[in-house]
Structures are given as C-alpha cells and as structure tokens.
Enzyme design. Structure first.
Site, PDB file in Angstrom:
ATOM      1  N   LYS A   1     -41.541  23.610   7.035  1.00  0.00           N
ATOM      2  CA  LYS A   1     -40.242  23.043   6.629  1.00  0.00           C
ATOM      3  C   LYS A   1     -39.811  21.909   7.553  1.00  0.00           C
ATOM      4  O   LYS A   1     -39.391  20.857   7.096  1.00  0.00           O
ATOM      5  CB  LYS A   1     -39.136  24.111   6.686  1.00  0.00           C
ATOM      6  CG  LYS A   1     -39.339  25.303   5.803  1.00  0.00           C
ATOM      7  CD  LYS A   1     -38.143  26.225   5.840  1.00  0.00           C
ATOM      8  CE  LYS A   1     -37.733  26.782   7.168  1.00  0.00           C
ATOM      9  NZ  LYS A   1     -38.538  27.611   7.973  1.00  0.00           N
TER      10      LYS A   1
ATOM     11  N   ARG B   1     -29.975  32.283   6.219  1.00  0.00           N
ATOM     12  CA  ARG B   1     -31.107  33.132   6.574  1.00  0.00           C
ATOM     13  C   ARG B   1     -30.841  34.587   6.233  1.00  0.00           C
ATOM     14  O   ARG B   1     -31.583  35.466   6.636  1.00  0.00           O
ATOM     15  CB  ARG B   1     -31.369  33.017   8.076  1.00  0.00           C
ATOM     16  CG  ARG B   1     -32.589  32.172   8.414  1.00  0.00           C
ATOM     17  CD  ARG B   1     -32.589  31.974   9.912  1.00  0.00           C
ATOM     18  NE  ARG B   1     -33.896  31.841  10.460  1.00  0.00           N
ATOM     19  CZ  ARG B   1     -34.381  30.704  10.972  1.00  0.00           C
ATOM     20  NH1 ARG B   1     -33.685  29.606  10.930  1.00  0.00           N
ATOM     21  NH2 ARG B   1     -35.573  30.683  11.518  1.00  0.00           N
TER      22      ARG B   1
ATOM     23  N   ARG C   1     -48.237  25.462  18.408  1.00  0.00           N
ATOM     24  CA  ARG C   1     -47.238  24.430  18.133  1.00  0.00           C
ATOM     25  C   ARG C   1     -46.624  23.909  19.437  1.00  0.00           C
ATOM     26  O   ARG C   1     -46.310  24.675  20.323  1.00  0.00           O
ATOM     27  CB  ARG C   1     -46.146  25.023  17.245  1.00  0.00           C
ATOM     28  CG  ARG C   1     -45.016  24.057  16.950  1.00  0.00           C
ATOM     29  CD  ARG C   1     -44.230  24.481  15.755  1.00  0.00           C
ATOM     30  NE  ARG C   1     -43.467  25.704  15.974  1.00  0.00           N
ATOM     31  CZ  ARG C   1     -42.714  26.267  15.025  1.00  0.00           C
ATOM     32  NH1 ARG C   1     -42.658  25.742  13.823  1.00  0.00           N
ATOM     33  NH2 ARG C   1     -42.044  27.362  15.279  1.00  0.00           N
TER      34      ARG C   1
ATOM     35  N   ARG D   1     -41.924  25.955  22.533  1.00  0.00           N
ATOM     36  CA  ARG D   1     -40.675  26.714  22.431  1.00  0.00           C
ATOM     37  C   ARG D   1     -40.875  28.106  23.019  1.00  0.00           C
ATOM     38  O   ARG D   1     -41.932  28.700  22.845  1.00  0.00           O
ATOM     39  CB  ARG D   1     -40.276  26.841  20.950  1.00  0.00           C
ATOM     40  CG  ARG D   1     -39.602  25.614  20.420  1.00  0.00           C
ATOM     41  CD  ARG D   1     -39.400  25.656  18.943  1.00  0.00           C
ATOM     42  NE  ARG D   1     -38.955  26.938  18.401  1.00  0.00           N
ATOM     43  CZ  ARG D   1     -38.683  27.142  17.117  1.00  0.00           C
ATOM     44  NH1 ARG D   1     -38.805  26.147  16.250  1.00  0.00           N
ATOM     45  NH2 ARG D   1     -38.280  28.315  16.698  1.00  0.00           N
TER      46      ARG D   1
ATOM     47  N   ARG E   1     -39.953  37.437  14.759  1.00  0.00           N
ATOM     48  CA  ARG E   1     -39.344  36.457  13.841  1.00  0.00           C
ATOM     49  C   ARG E   1     -39.833  36.685  12.416  1.00  0.00           C
ATOM     50  O   ARG E   1     -39.079  36.534  11.452  1.00  0.00           O
ATOM     51  CB  ARG E   1     -39.647  35.029  14.309  1.00  0.00           C
ATOM     52  CG  ARG E   1     -38.858  34.691  15.568  1.00  0.00           C
ATOM     53  CD  ARG E   1     -39.411  33.495  16.307  1.00  0.00           C
ATOM     54  NE  ARG E   1     -39.426  32.299  15.517  1.00  0.00           N
ATOM     55  CZ  ARG E   1     -40.239  31.275  15.732  1.00  0.00           C
ATOM     56  NH1 ARG E   1     -41.117  31.308  16.717  1.00  0.00           N
ATOM     57  NH2 ARG E   1     -40.192  30.218  14.972  1.00  0.00           N
TER      58      ARG E   1
HETATM   59  P1  AMP Z   1     -36.043  28.027  13.879  1.00  0.00           P
HETATM   60  O1  AMP Z   1     -36.094  26.803  14.755  1.00  0.00           O
HETATM   61  O2  AMP Z   1     -35.519  27.738  12.521  1.00  0.00           O
HETATM   62  O3  AMP Z   1     -37.342  28.789  13.874  1.00  0.00           O
HETATM   63  O4  AMP Z   1     -34.950  29.006  14.553  1.00  0.00           O
HETATM   64  C1  AMP Z   1     -35.137  29.513  15.867  1.00  0.00           C
HETATM   65  C2  AMP Z   1     -34.227  30.683  16.110  1.00  0.00           C
HETATM   66  O5  AMP Z   1     -32.855  30.284  16.013  1.00  0.00           O
HETATM   67  C3  AMP Z   1     -34.350  31.838  15.107  1.00  0.00           C
HETATM   68  O6  AMP Z   1     -35.429  32.700  15.424  1.00  0.00           O
HETATM   69  C4  AMP Z   1     -32.994  32.526  15.297  1.00  0.00           C
HETATM   70  O7  AMP Z   1     -32.943  33.266  16.493  1.00  0.00           O
HETATM   71  C5  AMP Z   1     -32.053  31.328  15.466  1.00  0.00           C
HETATM   72  N1  AMP Z   1     -31.536  30.864  14.165  1.00  0.00           N
HETATM   73  C6  AMP Z   1     -31.848  29.712  13.501  1.00  0.00           C
HETATM   74  N2  AMP Z   1     -31.174  29.637  12.341  1.00  0.00           N
HETATM   75  C7  AMP Z   1     -30.409  30.750  12.262  1.00  0.00           C
HETATM   76  C8  AMP Z   1     -29.505  31.263  11.306  1.00  0.00           C
HETATM   77  N3  AMP Z   1     -29.254  30.619  10.151  1.00  0.00           N
HETATM   78  N4  AMP Z   1     -28.899  32.454  11.569  1.00  0.00           N
HETATM   79  C9  AMP Z   1     -29.126  33.123  12.713  1.00  0.00           C
HETATM   80  N5  AMP Z   1     -29.991  32.705  13.643  1.00  0.00           N
HETATM   81  C10 AMP Z   1     -30.627  31.541  13.441  1.00  0.00           C
END
Ligand code: AMP
Length: 217
Positions: A15, A90, A132, A165, A176
């Site tokens: 994405k 989410r 990554r 990360r 996750r």
């Molecule tokens: P991502 O970069 O999208 O993989 O997000 C990294 C982390 O941020 C996730 O594993 C969650 O801990 C937190 N996170 C991102 N988006 C959300 C969301 N919409 N609701 C809650 N936590 C989020």
C-alpha cells in the site's frame, strides 16, 4: 468532485509503495496513520508518547489517539479536493468514526469514496517486512533483498541513511498480522456490503500493480 481513496491490506502488502507512486504522479495527498504516528513519536508529543508502546508491540494505538490525529489532518486545506487514506480505518470502530468525521468534513460536497483492498497471499509478506528499509527523510521504501539499491544502506533519492522500522522485526510483525486478521480484515466484508470495495490483485511487480491500480481509481 472530491475523490477519497481508502487503501487497505495486510502489513507489507504494498500500500505504502503504491500510494507514494500515485501521490507523486497525480498530486493525490497521501495521509498515512503509521507515518503520522511515527512522526508524533519522534517529536515526543503527548499522542506520540501514548502511541509508542502500542506501535512497538504491533498493537493498535487507542482509537481516540488515532482518530484525533486523523481528524485534524483531514480538515486541512490540502486534502479538500481528495486524498489517499492509508492505514485508517483499521477496525470496525474506526470505520464508523471515519464515517462520522467525513459526514462533518464533507457536508454539502459531492464525494466519491473508493476502498481499495490489496489482495495478496500473506506467505511472502514476512520476508518483505524483515528486509524492508525506509528513508527517514523522504519516506522512500526499499527492500534490501529484492531491490537493487545504488549505494548500500543509503536512499537512492535523497542520500539519507536508510533505517529499519523498530516494528519490522519478525516477532513484532507476527503480532501485526494477528492484529490485522482479528481487527482489520472484517472491514473487507463491511465495505463490500456497502458496495464501494475494489479488490486489487496485489501480486506481481511494483509497476504491474501500479498499472492495475490506475485502472480502478
Ligand atoms: P503502519 O505503518 O501502517 O504499518 O502502522 C504502524 C503501526 O502504527 C501499527 O502497527 C499500529 O501500531 C499503528 N497504527 C497505524 N495506523 C493505526 C490505526 N488506524 N489505528 C491504530 N493504530 C495504528
């Protein structure tokens, strides 16, 4: 007409990479909760301090924290013609919150909302995650196993040192995925029933997926 795209899919389904490409080519503004949260964490804001623990454990950050950040972002001028929302909602609770927010923000506007689901088997996604690396300055995403990078460990575009990360380890990534399946995957059915879900075959090369993406937005 305001065009709102919501991208969903499992972690590392591509994405972020596709959104960045699309944003660059079309001017669509990319709103990504993961990046907003990481920025809040780096700036040690109140929201960032709360988020840190959850992000580092691979869990969802409490809904009020994310909803506040997103609501403020979606009110800004640069997204009034449209946006790509990546990483929100989410959970079903967040989807209902988004409905409420957009009802208020978009009152009186003509809007087209499309939810794009990155449909990909999860077998190889763990590999994508652990290899990554991302650029902390320009946000470019690389894979040190599968992508040629001009200079090892350095961003091709802005020459900043690449980082991994903290939540891109196998242990946290497992969490996750669990979080994704228990809380986020039910949204596929939710948006499908609403009739605005497009399933995008997210297998293949970055360019192949991008070509498919352009035909559905
Ligand atoms: P991502 O970069 O999208 O993989 O997000 C990294 C982390 O941020 C996730 O594993 C969650 O801990 C937190 N996170 C991102 N988006 C959300 C969301 N919409 N609701 C809650 N936590 C989020």
């Amino acid at each position: 007409m305001k065009k709102e795209l919501i991208f969903m899919g499992p972690p590392a389904s591509g994405k972020g990479t596709q959104t960045k490409k699309l944003a660059k080519d079309t001017g669509f503004v990319h709103v990504d909760t993961g990046s907003l949260l990481r920025e809040a964490m780096a700036n040690n804001t109140d929201a960032g301090k709360i988020a840190k623990d959850y992000v580092e454990k691979g869990q969802l950050v409490p809904v009020e924290v994310v909803a506040n950040i997103i609501k403020e972002r979606l009110k800004q001028d640069d997204v009034q013609q449209g946006f790509i929302l990546d990483g929100f909602p989410r959970s079903l609770e967040q989807a209902h919150m988004l409905d409420d927010m957009l009802k208020e923000i978009d009152a009186g506007k003509e809007v087209k909302t499309t939810v794009i689901y990155f449909d990909i088997p999860i077998d190889n996604l763990m590999e994508r995650i652990v290899y990554r690396r991302s650029c902390p300055k320009c946000g470019a995403i690389f894979n040190i196993k599968t992508m040629p990078i001009i200079k090892e460990g350095v961003c091709d575009y802005c020459q900043t040192e690449l980082v991994q990360r903290k939540d891109d380890t196998e242990e946290i990534a497992k969490k996750r995925f669990e979080t994704y399946f228990s809380q986020t995957a039910p949204l596929i059915d939710f948006y499908e029933k609403r009739g605005n879900l497009v399933k995008l075959d997210a297998t293949g090369s970055i360019d192949e997926i991008y070509e498919k993406l352009k035909t559905v937005i």
